[in-house]
Design a protein around this motif. Structure first.
Motif, short mmCIF file in Angstrom:
data_model
loop_
_atom_site.label_atom_id
_atom_site.label_comp_id
_atom_site.label_asym_id
_atom_site.label_seq_id
_atom_site.Cartn_x
_atom_site.Cartn_y
_atom_site.Cartn_z
N TYR A 72 -70.40 -32.59 22.95
CA TYR A 72 -68.70 -31.48 22.23
C TYR A 72 -69.75 -29.91 22.32
O TYR A 72 -70.51 -29.84 21.74
CB TYR A 72 -69.06 -31.56 20.55
CG TYR A 72 -67.77 -31.26 19.44
CD1 TYR A 72 -66.92 -30.29 19.93
CD2 TYR A 72 -68.51 -30.65 18.54
CE1 TYR A 72 -66.13 -29.35 19.46
CE2 TYR A 72 -68.40 -29.76 17.29
CZ TYR A 72 -67.22 -29.38 18.45
OH TYR A 72 -66.49 -28.59 16.81
N ILE A 83 -70.77 -43.93 29.11
CA ILE A 83 -70.54 -43.24 29.13
C ILE A 83 -71.78 -41.83 27.87
O ILE A 83 -71.95 -42.62 27.35
CB ILE A 83 -69.68 -43.53 28.21
CG1 ILE A 83 -68.37 -44.22 28.61
CG2 ILE A 83 -68.40 -42.54 26.64
CD1 ILE A 83 -67.24 -45.68 27.75
N LYS A 84 -71.53 -40.49 28.53
CA LYS A 84 -71.78 -39.53 27.48
C LYS A 84 -70.84 -38.30 27.07
O LYS A 84 -69.75 -38.36 27.76
CB LYS A 84 -72.68 -38.83 28.32
CG LYS A 84 -74.40 -40.24 28.66
CD LYS A 84 -75.05 -40.43 27.41
CE LYS A 84 -75.92 -40.90 27.88
NZ LYS A 84 -76.35 -41.39 26.23
N ARG A 85 -71.19 -38.40 26.04
CA ARG A 85 -70.77 -37.64 25.25
C ARG A 85 -71.39 -36.06 24.80
O ARG A 85 -72.04 -36.17 24.32
CB ARG A 85 -69.08 -38.37 24.19
CG ARG A 85 -68.38 -38.77 24.68
CD ARG A 85 -67.51 -39.90 23.37
NE ARG A 85 -66.68 -40.48 23.68
CZ ARG A 85 -66.83 -41.90 23.89
NH1 ARG A 85 -68.00 -42.39 23.59
NH2 ARG A 85 -65.80 -42.94 23.72
N LEU A 105 -62.98 -35.62 15.11
CA LEU A 105 -64.43 -35.59 16.40
C LEU A 105 -65.07 -36.77 15.82
O LEU A 105 -66.32 -37.74 16.45
CB LEU A 105 -65.09 -34.55 16.58
CG LEU A 105 -64.73 -33.78 17.37
CD1 LEU A 105 -65.67 -32.97 17.01
CD2 LEU A 105 -64.81 -34.04 18.85
N ILE A 136 -71.17 -38.52 19.69
CA ILE A 136 -71.53 -37.20 20.31
C ILE A 136 -73.40 -37.56 20.43
O ILE A 136 -74.19 -37.52 19.87
CB ILE A 136 -70.99 -36.65 19.27
CG1 ILE A 136 -69.92 -36.10 18.81
CG2 ILE A 136 -72.04 -35.18 20.19
CD1 ILE A 136 -68.81 -36.27 19.40
N ASP A 137 -73.04 -37.21 21.67
CA ASP A 137 -74.23 -37.02 22.17
C ASP A 137 -75.26 -35.70 22.33
O ASP A 137 -76.70 -35.95 22.31
CB ASP A 137 -74.90 -38.06 24.20
CG ASP A 137 -73.69 -39.41 23.78
OD1 ASP A 137 -74.91 -40.46 23.45
OD2 ASP A 137 -72.69 -39.73 24.34
N LYS A 166 -55.62 -33.45 26.55
CA LYS A 166 -56.80 -33.47 26.99
C LYS A 166 -56.48 -34.27 28.79
O LYS A 166 -54.92 -34.01 29.11
CB LYS A 166 -57.63 -34.72 27.00
CG LYS A 166 -56.09 -35.88 26.95
CD LYS A 166 -56.90 -37.53 26.65
CE LYS A 166 -57.38 -37.12 24.88
NZ LYS A 166 -58.55 -38.93 24.56
N TYR A 210 -66.10 -40.46 17.58
CA TYR A 210 -66.84 -40.24 18.69
C TYR A 210 -67.97 -40.82 18.50
O TYR A 210 -68.65 -39.56 17.72
CB TYR A 210 -66.25 -39.62 19.06
CG TYR A 210 -64.78 -39.25 19.89
CD1 TYR A 210 -63.89 -40.07 21.01
CD2 TYR A 210 -63.70 -38.41 19.69
CE1 TYR A 210 -62.79 -40.24 21.18
CE2 TYR A 210 -62.24 -38.43 19.81
CZ TYR A 210 -62.09 -39.30 21.25
OH TYR A 210 -60.85 -39.44 20.90
N LEU A 229 -64.71 -30.97 23.70
CA LEU A 229 -64.89 -32.69 23.85
C LEU A 229 -65.05 -33.46 25.27
O LEU A 229 -63.72 -33.55 25.88
CB LEU A 229 -64.05 -33.73 22.44
CG LEU A 229 -64.88 -35.25 23.16
CD1 LEU A 229 -66.61 -35.01 22.66
CD2 LEU A 229 -64.33 -36.16 22.23
N THR A 274 -66.00 -36.02 28.10
CA THR A 274 -66.50 -37.69 27.51
C THR A 274 -66.65 -37.52 29.16
O THR A 274 -65.93 -37.74 30.50
CB THR A 274 -65.22 -38.08 27.55
OG1 THR A 274 -64.93 -38.19 26.14
CG2 THR A 274 -65.75 -39.83 27.77
N GLU A 319 -61.28 -33.29 26.67
CA GLU A 319 -60.34 -33.02 25.32
C GLU A 319 -60.38 -31.20 24.56
O GLU A 319 -61.64 -31.02 24.83
CB GLU A 319 -60.20 -34.44 24.08
CG GLU A 319 -59.63 -34.08 23.36
CD GLU A 319 -59.20 -35.15 22.51
OE1 GLU A 319 -58.83 -35.37 21.10
OE2 GLU A 319 -59.78 -36.46 22.65
#
Length: 240
Positions: free
Chosen positions: A153, A149-151, A168, A173-174, A103, A171, A139, A141, A116
């Motif tokens: 993938y 925070i938004k993630r 994953l 996942i948004d 990452k 986490y 991923l 972030t 990452e």
């Protein structure tokens, strides 16, 4: 955080963050002879203000010598080392060649961004290697100035594989941006990529808030695939 997604053709797209900057993926414009794949023109404003490029692999559907021309000089680029042959002239760019499970921490317009690398796997026919050359999933972030925070993938070209899920599963996942592929019908050496069953497996196990499905093939194949799943069209925008 507010996002706008736009599909640009093949496996290329951008995700705009709070109208401040864009994250782009896989610029590629060279087409095979008689191809019916649609693309947004490289002269389009869509390619402006892309401050971070994610390149999943060095093949004609993902990255080529024409695609590199739309990358602005100050953009950050996360890629695999195999793509370095196209990036030699990007003297002012911040280029990061990153392998699986590694990452990097970045900063863009006051946003903290952690990228990452998630493994991808390509299954094949009876005599083919189960991993047909490495490629990257990602991923991403994003942390804004208020700490929200938004993630995201980005699957890349992959089949469903437990090692991906292990990375994953913890986490939230948004947004999941999933590449749907197809199966080349060869028992001995055919390459298999994500199908609808695998997509549903990803969704069930990761439970992303939003799923965007892209399909990189031509219009005739797209027409057939749309009988089974809703696909975002080339040039279409989606607010998230």
């Amino acid at each position: 955080m507010e996002f706008k997604f736009k599909f640009l053709g093949k496996t290329c797209w951008f995700l705009e963050v709070d109208k401040k900057f864009k994250i782009g993926c896989n610029p590629s414009f060279i087409l095979k002879k008689n191809s019916d794949v649609k693309l947004v023109s490289p002269m389009d404003d869509s390619f402006k203000n892309i401050k971070l490029w994610l390149i999943t692999e060095c093949n004609p559907d993902s990255f080529d010598e024409e695609g590199v021309k739309v990358i602005e000089d100050e953009a950050k680029i996360v890629s695999r080392k195999e793509c370095g042959k196209y990036l030699r002239d990007k003297k002012n760019a911040n280029i990061y060649f990153v392998d699986w499970f590694k990452k990097i921490d970045l900063e863009i317009k006051g946003y903290k961004i952690v990228v990452e690398v998630i493994p991808t796997y390509k299954g094949g026919g009876f005599l083919s290697n189960p991993i047909l050359g490495k490629a990257n999933g990602y991923l991403v972030t994003i942390v804004d100035r208020l700490g929200k925070i938004k993630r995201i993938y980005v699957t890349g070209e992959t089949i469903y594989q437990e090692n991906i899920i292990k990375t994953l599963i913890y986490y939230p996942i948004d947004i999941m941006i999933a590449n749907i592929g197809h199966i080349k019908n060869s028992y001995f050496s055919g390459e298999k990529s994500m199908d609808l069953v695998m997509l549903n497996s990803f969704i069930r196990t990761l439970n992303p808030t939003e799923v965007i499905t892209i399909f990189s093939k031509g219009e005739s194949s797209r027409k057939e695939m749309k009988k089974y799943i809703e696909l975002i069209e080339v040039g279409e925008e989606k607010d998230i």
